[in-house]
Scaffold this active site. Structure first.
Site, mmCIF file in Angstrom:
data_model
loop_
_atom_site.group_PDB
_atom_site.id
_atom_site.type_symbol
_atom_site.label_atom_id
_atom_site.label_comp_id
_atom_site.label_asym_id
_atom_site.label_seq_id
_atom_site.Cartn_x
_atom_site.Cartn_y
_atom_site.Cartn_z
ATOM 1 N N LYS A 128 5.579 8.848 8.475
ATOM 2 C CA LYS A 128 5.410 8.364 9.850
ATOM 3 C C LYS A 128 6.514 8.828 10.814
ATOM 4 O O LYS A 128 6.429 9.930 11.344
ATOM 5 C CB LYS A 128 5.259 6.849 9.839
ATOM 6 C CG LYS A 128 4.045 6.432 8.952
ATOM 7 C CD LYS A 128 3.615 5.015 9.158
ATOM 8 C CE LYS A 128 2.596 4.551 8.135
ATOM 9 N NZ LYS A 128 1.206 4.663 8.506
ATOM 10 N N TYR A 133 0.860 -1.183 0.000
ATOM 11 C CA TYR A 133 0.000 0.000 0.000
ATOM 12 C C TYR A 133 0.891 1.225 0.000
ATOM 13 O O TYR A 133 1.860 1.294 0.755
ATOM 14 C CB TYR A 133 -0.885 -0.018 1.244
ATOM 15 C CG TYR A 133 -1.734 1.228 1.430
ATOM 16 C CD1 TYR A 133 -2.814 1.502 0.593
ATOM 17 C CD2 TYR A 133 -1.468 2.128 2.466
ATOM 18 C CE1 TYR A 133 -3.592 2.633 0.781
ATOM 19 C CE2 TYR A 133 -2.243 3.267 2.655
ATOM 20 C CZ TYR A 133 -3.312 3.511 1.813
ATOM 21 O OH TYR A 133 -4.080 4.632 1.995
ATOM 22 N N ASP A 159 9.237 2.205 -0.887
ATOM 23 C CA ASP A 159 8.308 2.937 -0.029
ATOM 24 C C ASP A 159 8.632 2.555 1.417
ATOM 25 O O ASP A 159 8.252 1.485 1.882
ATOM 26 C CB ASP A 159 6.864 2.579 -0.390
ATOM 27 C CG ASP A 159 5.860 3.328 0.487
ATOM 28 O OD1 ASP A 159 6.286 3.960 1.475
ATOM 29 O OD2 ASP A 159 4.657 3.261 0.186
HETATM 30 N N1 PMP Z 1 3.139 3.978 2.170
HETATM 31 C C1 PMP Z 1 3.113 3.105 3.175
HETATM 32 C C2 PMP Z 1 4.068 1.950 3.172
HETATM 33 C C3 PMP Z 1 2.209 3.263 4.227
HETATM 34 O O1 PMP Z 1 2.196 2.376 5.218
HETATM 35 C C4 PMP Z 1 1.331 4.357 4.197
HETATM 36 C C5 PMP Z 1 0.311 4.606 5.288
HETATM 37 N N2 PMP Z 1 0.043 3.600 6.134
HETATM 38 C C6 PMP Z 1 1.405 5.256 3.123
HETATM 39 C C7 PMP Z 1 2.324 5.030 2.127
HETATM 40 C C8 PMP Z 1 0.498 6.436 3.027
HETATM 41 O O2 PMP Z 1 0.837 7.383 3.988
HETATM 42 P P1 PMP Z 1 -0.243 8.464 4.459
HETATM 43 O O3 PMP Z 1 -1.317 7.717 5.152
HETATM 44 O O4 PMP Z 1 0.550 9.387 5.338
HETATM 45 O O5 PMP Z 1 -0.722 9.153 3.220
#
Ligand code: PMP
Length: 430
Positions: free
Chosen positions: A262, A139, A234
């Protein structure tokens, strides 16, 4: 809680500002948080919980860490936003670049979604290619092109992608299974010269925790290099959580671009994408690839990120490992004693207890986990004051504020909870 949720639903779709918070995967009414300190938080009725969600990853230092709070108080009195450069942006950028070898420049944004969206745009702009490859179960936020066979809330809700994403756009995204080098090779043989980038979570956290094999990642790195494809890691979840130099440090593999989020915001909205100067300098204003943000590099978020990264010395990662390993062991033992088959995947302070009796190494094996049993376990733990992620397909997070006391209390709760969720356990009979 029900009255708070009912009121929220009058004004906010589904009563929540991010779908997983609505507890749809486990049933029941979401807990409304009121305050947090260290490893614990209190709900709106004053009940205390041990928190293993930690705002979904950012709170590696725990709730309201005194150093983070002090920095925020100071910054708030100095001003919360300027829309012009500030020294704290450079201070956080320097810390990230110093820790991550392949990162010479980083651009701050406000969410992980923005980071991945911008990294993909940069890859497309730099290569002049339109097609991209994403990996099943990973994701990357709710970016249109990446919301195809994604994990996290999309999976929890069983939404295959999302209405509202044009087919024309989705058709530019090729999806390959996780940890499957042969499938990737096949796509690259067919379309390699049209592909701008491959984006993946090196340690997936959004189908539950599923680490990539080192061999797989090495193959991905080799193939992308050969074909001039930008490799994007990512690391929004894994960045500075699993290792001082992120997952790429753990695997010793350098991607071309990395997305952060994060932890680098320490609980405030900050994220970033970064990489080698030759690529990053193609972003405006030096380059033609446009990307911007009113609140990007927000000083409050920068200060929280700086304090959080400064707490993360080698000793901190050792402490996280010790606490997390002992939690894993305690949960494994409790499940074993109750005769409930589980597979626990853990990398450092992120882990998932899969209600599955087999190895979980990709989306297919994750999807066969027993979500009904997970939901029961979740509620049994919740009623004993342990707040776990309200979905089988999410990671739980241990923070520096968690210690032996929290592990012991969690193990006590888990021993009872596992006994109640096993087939023939009292809840089943009742
Ligand atoms: N990439 C990863 C690996 C994530 O875990 C998340 C959110 N859990 C995101 C992107 C998206 O980040 P955000 O919710 O801050 O838009």
């Amino acid at each position: 809680m029900q009255n708070l949720f009912d009121e929220a639903k009058r004004f906010i779709p589904g009563g929540v500002n991010s779908p997983v918070r609505a507890f749809r995967a486990v049933g029941g009414t979401p807990v409304f948080a009121a305050s947090g300190e260290g490893a614990r938080f209190r709900d709106a009725e004053g009940r205390e919980y041990i928190d293993y969600v930690g705002s979904w990853g950012p709170l590696i230092a725990g709730h309201a860490h005194p150093k983070v709070v002090a920095a925020l108080q100071e910054q708030a009195s100095l001003g919360t936003s300027f829309g012009m450069p500030t020294e704290v942006e450079t201070a956080l950028a320097r810390r990230i670049c110093e820790r991550v070898p392949g990162c010479e420049r980083v651009r701050f944004v406000s969410s992980g979604t923005e980071a991945t969206m911008s990294a993909v745009r940069l890859a497309r702009g730099a290569t002049g290619r339109d097609e991209i490859v994403k990996v099943e179960g990973c994701y990357h936020g709710h970016v249109d092109s990446l919301l195809v066979q994604a994990g996290s809330g999309v999976m929890t809700l069983g939404i295959p992608g999302s209405p509202g994403i044009p087919n024309a756009l989705a058709s530019l995204t090729h999806v390959v299974p996780f940890n499957d080098a042969a499938a990737l090779k096949h796509v690259l043989q067919e379309r390699g010269e049209q592909i701008a980038c491959i984006i993946l979570e090196p340690i997936a956290g959004n189908m539950g925790v599923v680490p990539a094999s080192a061999k797989y990642l090495k193959t991905v790195r080799k193939l992308t290099k050969e074909l001039g494809i930008v490799l994007i890691f990512d690391e929004v979840m894994t960045g500075f959580r699993v290792h001082r130099s992120c997952a790429q440090g753990l695997y010793d593999i350098q991607p071309d671009l990395t997305c952060f989020g994060k932890v680098i915001g320490g609980g405030l909205p900050a994220a970033a994408y970064g990489g080698k100067a030759e690529l990053m300098d193609q972003v405006a204003p030096d380059g033609l690839i446009y990307q911007a943000g009113t609140l990007s590099g927000n000083p409050l978020a920068m200060r929280a990120g700086i304090e959080t990264l400064d707490l993360l010395d080698d000793g901190a990662y050792e402490r996280l490992e010790v606490t997390s390993a002992s939690l894993e062991q305690a949960l494994q033992q409790a499940a074993h004693d109750a005769d409930v088959p589980v597979t626990i995947n853990r990398v450092g302070s992120m882990m998932t207890v899969f209600f599955a009796a087999w190895p979980v190494k990709d989306l297919d094996s994750a999807m066969t986990a027993d979500t009904t049993r997970h939901a029961k376990f979740f509620h049994e733990m919740l009623s004993r004051g342990v707040y776990l992620p309200p979905s089988q397909f999410e990671a739980l997070f241990v923070s520096l504020a968690h210690g032996e006391e929290e592990v012991r209390a969690t193990a006590d709760a888990a021993r009872e909870a596992f006994r109640l969720v096993k087939p023939g356990g009292s809840r089943d009979r009742g």
